[in-house]
Design an enzyme around this catalytic site. Structure first.
Site, PDB file in Angstrom:
ATOM      1  CD  GLU A 434      -1.372   0.892   3.557  1.00 50.14           C
ATOM      2  OE1 GLU A 434      -1.352  -0.174   4.188  1.00 50.14           O
ATOM      3  OE2 GLU A 434      -1.959   1.894   3.943  1.00 50.14           O
ATOM      4  CG  ASP A 512       0.786   1.129   7.044  1.00 48.25           C
ATOM      5  OD1 ASP A 512       1.934   0.727   6.762  1.00 48.25           O
ATOM      6  OD2 ASP A 512       0.349   2.261   6.755  1.00 48.25           O
ATOM      7  CG  ASP A 514      -2.707   1.555  10.357  1.00 42.62           C
ATOM      8  OD1 ASP A 514      -3.086   0.856   9.381  1.00 42.62           O
ATOM      9  OD2 ASP A 514      -2.274   2.712  10.227  1.00 42.62           O
ATOM     10  CG  ASP A 516      -6.481   4.136   7.282  1.00 44.64           C
ATOM     11  OD1 ASP A 516      -7.712   3.957   7.418  1.00 44.64           O
ATOM     12  OD2 ASP A 516      -5.952   5.240   7.078  1.00 44.64           O
TER      13      ASP A 516
END
Ligand code: 0RA
Length: 646
Positions: A434, A512, A514, A516
């Site tokens: 990403e 990531d 997290d 998102d």
């Protein structure tokens, strides 16, 4: 036969039986598919299938599954109980034969509907062979009978241990950890999904599952009960619950055609995906087959006839195709076939020719009546088909673009792809990363010999909500197709994915750690699930797991993947370590990313598997669809997992 010959025959047969059981232990994958997580759960399905067979024969309406504290499994049913009388040919109790002879399962029960087959139906003896311990308890003929086994070998002859008026069978087994070396830990959720599915497929049977390893706030064991009054009709509502319905009713039928029990339920929603689920003898036939062809045929011919007669399609400039009738359709077809022939790569494609016309006829009859009785719904459906045909034309053009070389790229590959030098696809990996900045780090950190990097810009399209032509027009998605080298359409099936020219055998999603990141991960997985399912089924899709923490003390550096690990490492370092929480891949330098997440020696890749396609379909439509509350509920319920997994 003389007594002597009889004895000889018996010992010969028992040797054969032993050999059969030994063979299962030597080659377990031949019988249960694999010895990983899937095979482990398969053991439970195998025993429960036998109880379901009892239920289908009309002798059982309650099945209990218990995960015991030590990860052993107990199943209990209120069927007739496995016969315990002397098996003449074998010279021992029938129970012993069922438990120790491979393929003995249904031999002496020709009258009942014995439909196990395909992946399942290898018999309880297989489960016995692959268990370090197994105990069978049978309630039958006014008595309680018992026999125990170790690795498939009987410990003592069947004995009576008490009296009872009840009937039924209890089996408790401990999966053999020398066979299931990867794990012997059962997933409550996986078993729940299968039990729920079985309850819908066999209405009227109450199936409970209890997890004795965990208690809830009230101090009670985690448990669920599954029961369906209406079967597939309710299954459809469960599956399509988060989609917006186009018509208000579930269209369903149940009956027998040419001696084949057929059950069908279908509904239209306002979405664009086609969700067909098919079962043969309770087994999900992922690859479809003759029953699904029959469904398609019946659906297309009936709707086409209705639409033509209605005159609604008069102004349409092009032909309606079969696909157009299935946009926004969710359907389940379930048939019971006495001797199913399974074909295909994963042996989940029904081959029996006679089934096609049985299902086709059943669907035609059901649908004709429904359309006649519900003209408003009929109109909605035909309008939808018309729109689908128009969109298909647009999609066909967009799809051609995916196949064609992109003029902006070098050698037909996307400009953003940093390819590897290795030519053998089986050795190659591609990381879907990403964002451009993380992509840059990955590009520096990788081993360029066999690792390629494809950065994706921000959030990729949510294919769950998009029409097909929008999907094929999407830049990021086009890049994925060209980078992977896969095309749409094979000789056999114009919509199937062609993996022959797949350029990387490992496709790794790296996001990531997290919220998102996990959202983007889900978007990419949704795309793979809806448009490249064969890639997942081929075992090519993986998720990278970057660490959450970096702990430093003096010259020592350690990484942690979750809070528990963080605390343990900190304790190991005698406390006081400086702890950095990674918020994204971008915070790591190239070397750290390589060390923790990309280096095959140390990284932890999670392979993406579909263990229950029907349930996965429901989850994706819920996670990526329109309705917010169920999504929130799911995320909250799974928040703990989300943390661990992140
Ligand atoms: C063989 C024959 C019959 C029933 C069963 C096996 C049977 C197996 C299992 C496994 C779990 N639960 C089960 N319940 C039954 C037919 C029995 C008869 O004819 O009475």
């Amino acid at each position: 036969m003389s007594e002597e010959a009889n004895k000889k025959q018996y010992s010969a047969d028992s040797i054969q039986a032993l050999e059969g059981m030994e063979h299962v232990r030597m080659r377990p994958s031949m019988y249960i598919g694999d010895v990983g997580v899937r095979g482990l759960h398969h053991l439970v399905y195998e025993v429960v299938d036998n109880s379901i067979d009892e239920a289908m024969a009309g002798h059982c309406d309650k099945i209990d599954v218990i995960i015991n504290e030590d990860n052993s499994i107990t199943t209990q049913d209120n069927g007739r109980g496995i016969p315990v009388d002397l098996h003449k040919k074998e010279g021992v109790s029938a129970l012993e034969v069922v438990m120790t002879k491979i393929g003995a399962g249904g031999k002496f029960d020709k009258d009942s509907y014995k439909v196990s087959g395909g992946l399942h139906g290898v018999g309880v003896s297989c489960v016995n062979a692959l268990s370090s311990k197994l105990k069978a308890t049978v309630y039958r003929d006014g008595k309680i009978w018992e026999q125990e086994y170790e690795r498939g070998k009987t410990l003592y002859p069947v004995k009576s241990v008490g009296e009872s008026d009840e009937t039924g069978t209890i089996v408790t087994f401990v999966p053999d950890s020398t066979i299931f070396t990867q794990t012997t830990e059962y997933s409550y959720e996986t078993l729940c999904n299968r039990m729920r599915e079985l309850a819908y497929l066999n209405k009227g049977v109450t199936i409970t599952i209890t997890d004795k390893r965990n208690k809830d706030e009230k101090g009670e064991y985690i448990a669920e009960t599954f029961y369906s009054e209406e079967g597939l009709k309710e299954f459809i509502k469960f599956l399509d619950g988060t989609r917006e319905p186009l018509i208000q009713n579930v269209i369903s039928m149940e009956g027998e055609k040419n001696g084949i029990p057929v059950e069908v339920a279908m509904v239209y929603n306002t979405g664009y995906t086609e969700n067909l689920h098919s079962y043969v003898n309770n087994i999900n036939t992922h690859e479809g087959g003759t029953h699904l062809s029959g469904f398609r045929r019946g659906l297309t011919s009936t709707l086409k006839k209705y639409a033509d007669n209605s005159g609604m399609l008069d102004k349409l400039k092009f032909e309606i195709s079969g696909d157009d009738f299935r946009e926004g359709l969710t359907a389940i077809v379930s048939v019971k076939v006495a001797e199913p022939q399974f074909e295909g790569q994963t042996k989940t494609k029904l081959g029996n020719r006679e089934v096609t016309s049985a299902v086709s006829q059943a669907v035609s009859e059901m649908l004709t009546i429904y359309l006649e009785e519900h003209p408003d719904d009929a109109k909605q459906i035909v309008e939808k088909v018309k729109l689908a045909a128009q969109a298909r034309h647009a999609a066909a053009k967009a799809r051609e673009m995916v196949q064609r070389k992109n003029p902006m790229s070098v050698g037909g590959l996307p400009g953003k792809l940093s390819d590897c030098s290795e030519q053998d696809p089986t050795l190659c990996e591609v990381f879907l990363v990403e964002g451009d900045s993380a992509g840059g780090t990955a590009k520096q950190g990788r081993n360029r010999h066999f690792q390629a990097i494809l950065p994706l810009r921000g959030k990729i399209l949510n294919v769950e909500k998009a029409m097909q032509h929008k999907v094929f027009e999407n830049e990021e998605i086009k890049n994925i197709y060209t980078a992977l080298g896969v095309t749409i359409g094979t000789e056999e099936d114009s919509k199937a994915l062609n993996l022959e020219k797949l350029r990387y055998h490992k496709v790794v999603i790296m996001c990531d750690a997290d919220v998102d990141g996990s959202h983007i991960e889900t978007l990419i997985l949704t795309f793979f699930f809806r448009y490249m399912r064969e890639l997942i089924e081929g075992g090519h899709v993986y998720i990278a797991t970057p660490p959450l923490y970096l702990l430093k003390k003096g010259a020592k550096k350690r990484y942690a993947w979750n809070d528990k690990e963080r605390d343990a490492i900190n304790a190991e370092m005698n406390g006081g370590a400086s702890i950095q929480r990674y918020k994204g891949l971008g915070e790591m330098n190239a070397e750290q990313l390589w060390d923790t997440t990309m280096n095959p020696e140390f990284r932890k890749l999670r392979q993406v598997q579909i263990d229950n396609a029907t349930e996965s379909d429901r989850i994706f439509s819920m996670l990526m669809g329109d309705e917010v509350p169920p999504r929130r509920e799911f995320i909250e319920k799974n928040a703990v997992y989300a943390n661990i997994d992140a």
